[in-house]
Write a protein that holds these residues in place. Sequence first.
Motif, mmCIF file in Angstrom:
data_model
loop_
_atom_site.group_PDB
_atom_site.id
_atom_site.type_symbol
_atom_site.label_atom_id
_atom_site.label_comp_id
_atom_site.label_asym_id
_atom_site.label_seq_id
_atom_site.Cartn_x
_atom_site.Cartn_y
_atom_site.Cartn_z
ATOM 1 N N LEU A 148 0.850 -1.187 0.000
ATOM 2 C CA LEU A 148 0.000 0.000 0.000
ATOM 3 C C LEU A 148 0.886 1.237 0.000
ATOM 4 N N ALA A 149 0.693 2.091 -0.996
ATOM 5 C CA ALA A 149 1.427 3.359 -1.075
ATOM 6 C C ALA A 149 0.508 4.482 -0.612
ATOM 7 N N THR A 150 0.995 5.323 0.266
ATOM 8 C CA THR A 150 0.251 6.500 0.710
ATOM 9 C C THR A 150 1.023 7.738 0.278
ATOM 10 N N VAL A 151 0.364 8.583 -0.507
ATOM 11 C CA VAL A 151 0.997 9.785 -1.056
ATOM 12 C C VAL A 151 0.376 11.015 -0.416
ATOM 13 N N GLU A 152 1.220 11.966 -0.032
ATOM 14 C CA GLU A 152 0.738 13.225 0.527
ATOM 15 C C GLU A 152 1.494 14.385 -0.099
ATOM 16 N N VAL A 153 0.747 15.405 -0.526
ATOM 17 C CA VAL A 153 1.333 16.636 -1.071
ATOM 18 C C VAL A 153 0.628 17.817 -0.432
ATOM 19 N N HIS A 154 1.404 18.769 0.071
ATOM 20 C CA HIS A 154 0.830 19.959 0.701
ATOM 21 C C HIS A 154 1.559 21.200 0.181
ATOM 22 N N ALA A 155 0.797 22.194 -0.249
ATOM 23 C CA ALA A 155 1.393 23.426 -0.759
ATOM 24 C C ALA A 155 0.418 24.581 -0.580
ATOM 25 N N ASP A 156 0.959 25.787 -0.600
ATOM 26 C CA ASP A 156 0.159 27.005 -0.560
ATOM 27 C C ASP A 156 0.627 27.940 -1.669
ATOM 28 N N GLY A 157 -0.342 28.598 -2.301
ATOM 29 C CA GLY A 157 -0.011 29.530 -3.362
ATOM 30 C C GLY A 157 -0.536 30.918 -3.066
ATOM 31 N N SER A 158 0.154 31.920 -3.603
ATOM 32 C CA SER A 158 -0.262 33.312 -3.451
ATOM 33 C C SER A 158 -0.014 34.020 -4.772
#
Length: 292
Positions: A148-158
Amino acid sequence: MCRINALRSASVLALVSALASSAEAATVRVRGNQTSRVIASGDTTSGERLGQDVTEHPGSTGLVAASPAGALLSQDLSAAAPGSGAELHLLGSAHLGSLAITGSATAFAAPPQGVTAHASGGIAAEWRAELTIFGGPGLPTGSTVDMLATVEVHADGSLNSGTNSLRANFNFPNLGPNFGLACNDFNASCNGSETIALRGRVGATYALSGDMSLVILTAASASQGVNDGHSSVNAGNTSRLYLDVLTPGASYLFDDGSVLPTTIPEPASLALVGLGLAFLGLFNRGRIAARA
């Protein structure tokens, strides 16, 4: 029993050493994905037009062996003129299974002297590795293994003038579906999280990879009434991959001899829980027998 354990330990050490010395060992890289540019122009009090135009490619770390230090690349550019200025800042880092990038572009053109300003650039980070699946008792070569692969991506844009974009990809060829995330011209969070079922076979080797990139551009123009511009992407809190082996007795190693963090309790922890429950059961049975 001690001899068997010693032989197993020696075999594992030999395997790790062989994988780590492989010509295709896990690698990481950070690179610029376009030529960066900052421009500023303005007029002196005597009416003379002055400007500064700076272009520079961020370069590349090249593909380097994955290590705790990882790969790191940064760039800082600026341009100035009477009443105007522009700045660009890029930063990227790459580790096996984990990537982080940030970028900001600012520009201002303040009347009466400022005329125009511009800043643009981009950066990308990636990792590559080969994963080999191993089987324990009852799992001979060719046996099916579920992971099982768990992928997480977190980002903020302005963004208030120009563009910004973020791309993130995790690739699992011959193991399961890939993961992709794309956010364009965003002024909020850009997040993605997914669990992906993977299936491989004991004795087989699979190529895995992850990459993340950003592009930003902003501009200011006194004649158009845009005196300040900014564009940014902050994915510095990283994109990550976790891997769980679901088939009992199976395991894996990357070609540098490492494994990724898991999202489920370690087998040792589960064994301790089971041992505690078994001990509690024996204790209770002893109490019942004593009463009898």
